[in-house]
Design a protein around this motif. Structure first.
Motif, PDB file in Angstrom:
ATOM      1  N   THR A 245      -3.571  -5.883  -3.912  1.00 44.54           N
ATOM      2  CA  THR A 245      -2.173  -6.120  -4.256  1.00 44.54           C
ATOM      3  C   THR A 245      -1.536  -7.106  -3.290  1.00 44.54           C
ATOM      4  OG1 THR A 245      -0.082  -4.997  -4.729  1.00 44.54           O
ATOM      5  CG2 THR A 245      -1.299  -4.227  -2.826  1.00 44.54           C
ATOM      6  N   LEU A 246      -0.482  -7.751  -3.738  1.00 38.88           N
ATOM      7  CA  LEU A 246       0.349  -8.589  -2.878  1.00 38.88           C
ATOM      8  C   LEU A 246       1.582  -7.787  -2.499  1.00 38.88           C
ATOM      9  CD1 LEU A 246       0.170 -12.017  -4.771  1.00 38.88           C
ATOM     10  CD2 LEU A 246      -1.187 -11.251  -2.802  1.00 38.88           C
ATOM     11  N   PRO A 247       1.800  -7.533  -1.201  1.00 44.53           N
ATOM     12  CA  PRO A 247       2.950  -6.724  -0.803  1.00 44.53           C
ATOM     13  C   PRO A 247       4.247  -7.516  -0.905  1.00 44.53           C
ATOM     14  CG  PRO A 247       1.767  -7.490   1.129  1.00 44.53           C
ATOM     15  CD  PRO A 247       0.959  -7.936  -0.054  1.00 44.53           C
ATOM     16  N   PRO A 248       5.360  -6.815  -0.900  1.00 44.92           N
ATOM     17  CA  PRO A 248       6.649  -7.501  -0.991  1.00 44.92           C
ATOM     18  C   PRO A 248       6.974  -8.272   0.285  1.00 44.92           C
ATOM     19  CG  PRO A 248       6.962  -5.157  -0.642  1.00 44.92           C
ATOM     20  CD  PRO A 248       5.499  -5.345  -0.865  1.00 44.92           C
ATOM     21  N   ALA A 249       7.897  -9.179   0.180  1.00 44.15           N
ATOM     22  CA  ALA A 249       8.348  -9.942   1.335  1.00 44.15           C
ATOM     23  C   ALA A 249       8.847  -8.997   2.420  1.00 44.15           C
ATOM     24  CB  ALA A 249       9.459 -10.905   0.920  1.00 44.15           C
ATOM     25  N   GLY A 250       8.486  -9.297   3.670  1.00 49.36           N
ATOM     26  CA  GLY A 250       8.917  -8.472   4.781  1.00 49.36           C
ATOM     27  C   GLY A 250       8.042  -7.267   5.044  1.00 49.36           C
ATOM     28  N   GLY A 271       8.350  -3.942  -5.189  1.00 45.54           N
ATOM     29  CA  GLY A 271       8.040  -5.356  -5.038  1.00 45.54           C
ATOM     30  C   GLY A 271       6.587  -5.693  -4.867  1.00 45.54           C
ATOM     31  N   PHE A 272       5.703  -4.699  -4.944  1.00 49.77           N
ATOM     32  CA  PHE A 272       4.266  -5.000  -4.905  1.00 49.77           C
ATOM     33  C   PHE A 272       3.889  -5.686  -6.216  1.00 49.77           C
ATOM     34  CE2 PHE A 272       4.676  -1.789  -1.686  1.00 49.77           C
ATOM     35  CZ  PHE A 272       3.689  -2.106  -0.763  1.00 49.77           C
ATOM     36  N   ARG A 273       2.965  -6.645  -6.116  1.00 51.00           N
ATOM     37  CA  ARG A 273       2.549  -7.416  -7.286  1.00 51.00           C
ATOM     38  C   ARG A 273       1.026  -7.440  -7.408  1.00 51.00           C
ATOM     39  NH1 ARG A 273       4.180 -12.876  -5.773  1.00 51.00           N
ATOM     40  NH2 ARG A 273       4.210 -12.010  -3.670  1.00 51.00           N
ATOM     41  N   ALA A 274       0.564  -7.806  -8.593  1.00 53.16           N
ATOM     42  CA  ALA A 274      -0.871  -8.013  -8.796  1.00 53.16           C
ATOM     43  C   ALA A 274      -1.323  -9.189  -7.946  1.00 53.16           C
ATOM     44  CB  ALA A 274      -1.159  -8.268 -10.271  1.00 53.16           C
ATOM     45  N   VAL A 275      -2.634  -9.259  -7.689  1.00 51.10           N
ATOM     46  CA  VAL A 275      -3.152 -10.274  -6.782  1.00 51.10           C
ATOM     47  C   VAL A 275      -2.932 -11.683  -7.318  1.00 51.10           C
ATOM     48  CG1 VAL A 275      -5.511 -10.300  -7.706  1.00 51.10           C
ATOM     49  CG2 VAL A 275      -5.120 -10.790  -5.275  1.00 51.10           C
ATOM     50  N   ASP A 276      -2.771 -11.833  -8.628  1.00 51.02           N
ATOM     51  CA  ASP A 276      -2.501 -13.153  -9.197  1.00 51.02           C
ATOM     52  C   ASP A 276      -1.009 -13.478  -9.206  1.00 51.02           C
ATOM     53  OD1 ASP A 276      -1.513 -11.507 -11.182  1.00 51.02           O
ATOM     54  OD2 ASP A 276      -2.881 -12.228 -12.759  1.00 51.02           O
ATOM     55  N   GLY A 277      -0.208 -12.606  -8.632  1.00 47.22           N
ATOM     56  CA  GLY A 277       1.232 -12.833  -8.576  1.00 47.22           C
ATOM     57  C   GLY A 277       2.006 -12.203  -9.706  1.00 47.22           C
ATOM     58  N   ILE A 285       0.017   6.461 -13.082  1.00 46.96           N
ATOM     59  CA  ILE A 285      -1.177   6.846 -12.337  1.00 46.96           C
ATOM     60  C   ILE A 285      -0.855   7.017 -10.852  1.00 46.96           C
ATOM     61  CG2 ILE A 285      -1.904   4.424 -12.075  1.00 46.96           C
ATOM     62  CD1 ILE A 285      -4.801   5.423 -12.202  1.00 46.96           C
ATOM     63  N   GLU A 286      -1.352   8.107 -10.279  1.00 49.88           N
ATOM     64  CA  GLU A 286      -1.095   8.424  -8.873  1.00 49.88           C
ATOM     65  C   GLU A 286      -1.693   7.335  -7.979  1.00 49.88           C
ATOM     66  OE1 GLU A 286      -1.494  12.613  -6.956  1.00 49.88           O
ATOM     67  OE2 GLU A 286      -3.358  11.540  -6.511  1.00 49.88           O
ATOM     68  N   THR A 287      -0.898   6.855  -7.023  1.00 47.14           N
ATOM     69  CA  THR A 287      -1.274   5.685  -6.235  1.00 47.14           C
ATOM     70  C   THR A 287      -0.834   5.874  -4.793  1.00 47.14           C
ATOM     71  OG1 THR A 287      -0.910   4.323  -8.210  1.00 47.14           O
ATOM     72  CG2 THR A 287      -1.054   3.156  -6.105  1.00 47.14           C
ATOM     73  N   GLN A 288      -1.626   5.301  -3.875  1.00 47.48           N
ATOM     74  CA  GLN A 288      -1.195   5.258  -2.480  1.00 47.48           C
ATOM     75  C   GLN A 288      -1.631   3.937  -1.859  1.00 47.48           C
ATOM     76  OE1 GLN A 288      -4.440   8.525  -1.532  1.00 47.48           O
ATOM     77  NE2 GLN A 288      -3.365   8.020   0.365  1.00 47.48           N
ATOM     78  N   LEU A 289      -0.949   3.562  -0.810  1.00 46.58           N
ATOM     79  CA  LEU A 289      -1.251   2.332  -0.103  1.00 46.58           C
ATOM     80  C   LEU A 289      -2.521   2.518   0.727  1.00 46.58           C
ATOM     81  CD1 LEU A 289       0.023  -0.514   0.476  1.00 46.58           C
ATOM     82  CD2 LEU A 289       1.044   0.542   2.515  1.00 46.58           C
ATOM     83  N   ILE A 290      -3.433   1.546   0.659  1.00 46.21           N
ATOM     84  CA  ILE A 290      -4.700   1.608   1.385  1.00 46.21           C
ATOM     85  C   ILE A 290      -4.842   0.339   2.216  1.00 46.21           C
ATOM     86  CG2 ILE A 290      -7.206   1.807   1.214  1.00 46.21           C
ATOM     87  CD1 ILE A 290      -5.842   4.275   0.167  1.00 46.21           C
ATOM     88  N   LEU A 291      -5.097   0.514   3.505  1.00 42.32           N
ATOM     89  CA  LEU A 291      -5.320  -0.621   4.402  1.00 42.32           C
ATOM     90  C   LEU A 291      -6.736  -0.529   4.969  1.00 42.32           C
ATOM     91  CD1 LEU A 291      -1.955  -0.592   6.400  1.00 42.32           C
ATOM     92  CD2 LEU A 291      -2.514  -1.872   4.312  1.00 42.32           C
ATOM     93  N   PRO A 292      -7.537  -1.585   4.858  1.00 39.02           N
ATOM     94  CA  PRO A 292      -8.886  -1.557   5.428  1.00 39.02           C
ATOM     95  C   PRO A 292      -8.840  -1.407   6.950  1.00 39.02           C
ATOM     96  CG  PRO A 292      -8.603  -3.435   3.946  1.00 39.02           C
ATOM     97  CD  PRO A 292      -7.244  -2.852   4.173  1.00 39.02           C
ATOM     98  N   ASN A 293      -9.857  -0.792   7.511  1.00 39.11           N
ATOM     99  CA  ASN A 293     -10.003  -0.757   8.963  1.00 39.11           C
ATOM    100  C   ASN A 293     -10.411  -2.138   9.470  1.00 39.11           C
ATOM    101  OD1 ASN A 293      -9.397   1.974   9.322  1.00 39.11           O
ATOM    102  ND2 ASN A 293     -11.505   2.604   8.901  1.00 39.11           N
ATOM    103  N   ARG A 294      -9.804  -2.547  10.568  1.00 40.46           N
ATOM    104  CA  ARG A 294     -10.096  -3.849  11.171  1.00 40.46           C
ATOM    105  C   ARG A 294      -9.888  -4.980  10.167  1.00 40.46           C
ATOM    106  NH1 ARG A 294     -14.000  -0.387  12.392  1.00 40.46           N
ATOM    107  NH2 ARG A 294     -15.436  -1.381  10.931  1.00 40.46           N
ATOM    108  N   VAL A 299      -4.300  -5.975   1.424  1.00 42.63           N
ATOM    109  CA  VAL A 299      -3.638  -4.705   1.106  1.00 42.63           C
ATOM    110  C   VAL A 299      -4.116  -4.223  -0.258  1.00 42.63           C
ATOM    111  CG1 VAL A 299      -1.410  -3.586   0.674  1.00 42.63           C
ATOM    112  CG2 VAL A 299      -1.620  -5.327   2.481  1.00 42.63           C
ATOM    113  N   PHE A 300      -4.368  -2.921  -0.379  1.00 44.68           N
ATOM    114  CA  PHE A 300      -4.851  -2.317  -1.621  1.00 44.68           C
ATOM    115  C   PHE A 300      -3.913  -1.206  -2.054  1.00 44.68           C
ATOM    116  CE2 PHE A 300      -8.572  -4.192   0.252  1.00 44.68           C
ATOM    117  CZ  PHE A 300      -9.383  -4.578  -0.799  1.00 44.68           C
ATOM    118  N   LEU A 301      -3.908  -0.956  -3.349  1.00 45.94           N
ATOM    119  CA  LEU A 301      -3.351   0.261  -3.909  1.00 45.94           C
ATOM    120  C   LEU A 301      -4.509   1.067  -4.471  1.00 45.94           C
ATOM    121  CD1 LEU A 301      -0.152  -1.111  -5.703  1.00 45.94           C
ATOM    122  CD2 LEU A 301      -0.299   0.059  -3.481  1.00 45.94           C
ATOM    123  N   GLY A 302      -4.667   2.285  -3.987  1.00 53.26           N
ATOM    124  CA  GLY A 302      -5.789   3.114  -4.391  1.00 53.26           C
ATOM    125  C   GLY A 302      -5.360   4.271  -5.263  1.00 53.26           C
ATOM    126  N   HIS A 303      -6.231   4.664  -6.189  1.00 53.66           N
ATOM    127  CA  HIS A 303      -5.972   5.776  -7.104  1.00 53.66           C
ATOM    128  C   HIS A 303      -6.938   6.927  -6.812  1.00 53.66           C
ATOM    129  CE1 HIS A 303      -3.522   2.769  -8.943  1.00 53.66           C
ATOM    130  NE2 HIS A 303      -4.542   2.079  -9.422  1.00 53.66           N
TER     131      HIS A 303
END
Length: 330
Positions: A245-250, A271-277, A285-294, A299-303
């Motif tokens: 996902t593309l996170p919102p500004a800020g 304000g989260f958007r698809a990767v193509d904008g 669908i149940e969703t949470q923010l996912i950040l890779p380690n290192r 940024v991902f949205l995981g189900h």
């Protein structure tokens, strides 16, 4: 469960199994005696659990501790790959993606039959197959009984590996595999799906109907066993695992809330958007923010199904990479 006899110091063990060429004869004799006493205790437990003397004699014939297993268990990796290196060099290399797509095409009929029975995405089955054993090409060269006996005796995680050793003996007793063919990783993970023996007992299946659950040489049994694992772990058929996902500004990675689960439509409103904008679907669908380690900022949205993938192997980067590879297969 504690070892039956006091553990030898690690230096005595390493000398006893031949790490040092000039190992004292006394230390070697002590190590061998300690290992034989340990096996006697395992034999007693196994016989009480219904394992035959014939199975035990065949499984333990000539058994010795394996120093390489101890070395690999003790090795602590220094640092670690960044998410981007792990993703692009290891998990989603062009070669792996091409092999995944080819393996899917070559096994399409089998995979459709497995999906019909277990209601699990064939794309994620192929992705797991690929990352675990390179589509069955690298299933491990260690004798499983030898590896598990070494780790159960050595003692760092003795209770866990003793439990797995007894499970492996029950698998042999059931006749699904011979001791000679029961090979896997240094930690005892077996066959094309890399199941530990206790998972084999619960989740391996005989999909080809030959009377044996053969995750080593039967592609049908191996892939169906992966699907069964996911079914039993709660896979929701038809639902995605997640998305980049593309996170919102800020948006700031520091302090980002990766715990709260909310409908996908709420992330769209934030304000989260698809990767193509483009916009995210206003789905429930149940969703949470996912950040890779290192990670370097992806940024991902995981189900729910991402959590199921991580029940196979918990690290978040593993789960994300499997999900991304399954998308490439599709």
């Amino acid at each position: 469960m504690a070892p039956l006899l006091p553990m030898l110091p690690r230096r005595s063990f390493l000398a006893g199994v031949g790490i040092a060429a000039a190992a004292p004869a006394l230390a070697r004799a002590q190590a061998e005696q300690g290992f034989e006493s340990f096996l006697d205790g395992v034999r007693a437990d196994a016989r009480r659990a219904g394992i035959s003397a014939a199975t035990l004699n065949r499984a333990f014939a000539g058994l010795r501790p394996n120093a390489r297993v101890i070395e690999l268990d003790r090795r602590q990796p220094e640092g670690g790959l960044s998410w981007e290196e792990y993703r692009d060099r290891i998990m989603l290399s062009p070669t792996r993606i091409a092999n995944a797509q080819r393996s899917y095409a070559e096994n399409a009929t089998l995979l459709r039959a497995i999906e019909t029975r277990y209601r699990v995405s064939p794309h994620v089955v192929v992705a797991i197959w690929g990352v675990e054993t390179n589509f069955g090409g690298n299933t491990g060269g260690f004798g499983v009984i030898e590896a598990l006996a070494t780790l159960a005796w050595e003692g760092r995680r003795a209770s866990y590996f003793r439990t797995e050793l007894l499970a492996a003996l029950r698998v042999l007793q059931a006749g699904d595999v011979t001791p000679e063919r029961m090979r896997g990783s240094w930690a005892g993970a077996m066959g094309q799906p890399q199941f530990m023996p206790s998972n084999f007992e619960r989740l391996a299946v005989d999909f080809d109907g030959d009377g044996r659950r053969d995750i080593w040489d039967s592609r049908a049994d191996a892939l169906a066993s992966i699907a069964h694992y996911f079914q039993r772990s709660g896979w929701r058929h038809g639902e995605p695992w997640g998305r980049v996902t593309l996170p919102p500004a800020g948006f700031s990675l520091a302090g980002a809330d990766t715990e709260t689960k909310r409908p996908l439509r709420d992330f769209a409103r934030m304000g989260f958007r698809a990767v193509d904008g483009g916009p995210l679907p206003p789905a429930e669908i149940e969703t949470q923010l996912i950040l890779p380690n290192r990670g370097g900022g992806q940024v991902f949205l995981g189900h729910h199904n991402l959590r199921v993938i991580r029940r196979y192997n918990p690290p978040v980067n593993y789960g994300l990479a499997v999900g991304l590879l399954s998308d490439r297969v599709a």
